[in-house]
Scaffold this motif. Sequence first.
Motif, PDB file in Angstrom:
ATOM      1  N   UNK A 153       0.828  -1.217   0.000  1.00 53.31           N
ATOM      2  CA  UNK A 153       0.000   0.000   0.000  1.00 53.31           C
ATOM      3  C   UNK A 153       0.856   1.258   0.000  1.00 53.31           C
ATOM      4  N   UNK A 154       1.923   1.247   0.779  1.00 51.69           N
ATOM      5  CA  UNK A 154       2.801   2.417   0.824  1.00 51.69           C
ATOM      6  C   UNK A 154       3.518   2.609  -0.510  1.00 51.69           C
ATOM      7  N   UNK A 155       3.944   1.495  -1.118  1.00 54.57           N
ATOM      8  CA  UNK A 155       4.553   1.595  -2.442  1.00 54.57           C
ATOM      9  C   UNK A 155       3.575   2.147  -3.465  1.00 54.57           C
ATOM     10  N   UNK A 156       2.354   1.698  -3.388  1.00 56.04           N
ATOM     11  CA  UNK A 156       1.297   2.179  -4.281  1.00 56.04           C
ATOM     12  C   UNK A 156       1.028   3.664  -4.064  1.00 56.04           C
ATOM     13  N   UNK A 157       1.014   4.064  -2.795  1.00 51.98           N
ATOM     14  CA  UNK A 157       0.822   5.483  -2.480  1.00 51.98           C
ATOM     15  C   UNK A 157       1.938   6.323  -3.084  1.00 51.98           C
ATOM     16  N   UNK A 158       3.164   5.786  -3.038  1.00 54.98           N
ATOM     17  CA  UNK A 158       4.281   6.512  -3.629  1.00 54.98           C
ATOM     18  C   UNK A 158       4.102   6.708  -5.122  1.00 54.98           C
ATOM     19  N   UNK A 159       3.581   5.684  -5.793  1.00 59.80           N
ATOM     20  CA  UNK A 159       3.359   5.788  -7.239  1.00 59.80           C
ATOM     21  C   UNK A 159       2.252   6.785  -7.578  1.00 59.80           C
TER      22      UNK A 159
END
Length: 362
Positions: free
Chosen positions: A217-223
């Motif tokens: 989720x955090x990686x997705x938020x970064x994208x």
Amino acid sequence: MAYVAVRGGAEAIEASLEHLQYERVKQGAYIAVDTLQATMRGFLDQVMSESSLYSEQLAALAMKQSEGNVEEAVFLLRAHRSTLPRLYYSTVTDAREMFVLRRISASFKDIPGGQILGASHDYLHRLLDFDLLQETAADVMVKKAKFEAIEVSEESTLRLENLPKVMDYLRAEGLIREFPENDAEPSDITKESMTFPTNRSQRLQTLTRGQTGTVTSLGYAGLRGYGASHPTVGEVRVGWQSLHVALDDDEDPYYIGAIKLTEVESFIPVNIDKEDKQVLEFDIGYGACFGQNETKAIAMSIVDHALEAGGDTPIHDEEFVLLHVDTIESTGFISHLKMPHYVTFQSKLEQMRTIKKEGKAL
């Protein structure tokens, strides 16, 4: 009264535990630990990664005992891990020496050694296979024999060891940003509590132990705009990585076995000042975890770079990220709300009643 409460509570807990055991066996079904170990690879890899204990058998046991509850399985393995002595640290290992099962690059079509697709759900049509409802042990053995009977010609075999890294070619062209070599010993977050600011070894350890969904989720938020970069996956490697330990400084390291590992290196373009001008080079985001868990490793590489680069969004805040990705920390703190809070709640309740009785505003 207090004695009765304690006695009654103990009896209720014992009854609850017996009820839990009954729920597991009431339908008369049975699944062996080795069956879980053989058929639930993705589940197994996630549990081992989040518990930071590489043992397929113990992970399968925890999965069986927890009835498929990932958080509980991880908790069981973490608790067991805490009882084990730390005898040695492995020596530095290089993923270039990995025996590759799968190796792909989203950055280049043609890479030395070729794109090795390996086993992956990426190329499936996401349709339920209803034939699996009737699959028997005999059917499995027939399929196994069929696959094992396939002959591989010598012309089609690939060298799967010591494959070069995509990153090496960009580095040779001077396109990878260089940093001073760091000779400091890595920290061990299982032996010493993290303090902020952290170093990169602490961040990587915390992320690889982190809850898969949270890291993703955090990686997705970064994208999606809460980070400063949109990486290109330079390389995803899945394979068997050999491990060695050194008994003392004067002896050659001993080979102790191999673990299945997923490693990801992502390329992030950055502007840097060099010789009084700005140039564009690549930073590397790094992710690695036990087993085959490519989504988590890719997301980890995004978060790793965000924490390394710094910024003003949540994904750049190391305290926000590192204190919330851990499975045991997060589920434990949420679950503690089920525990008795009688005294504190009664205090709040009494305060509210007093205020209401006296007609005072909050």
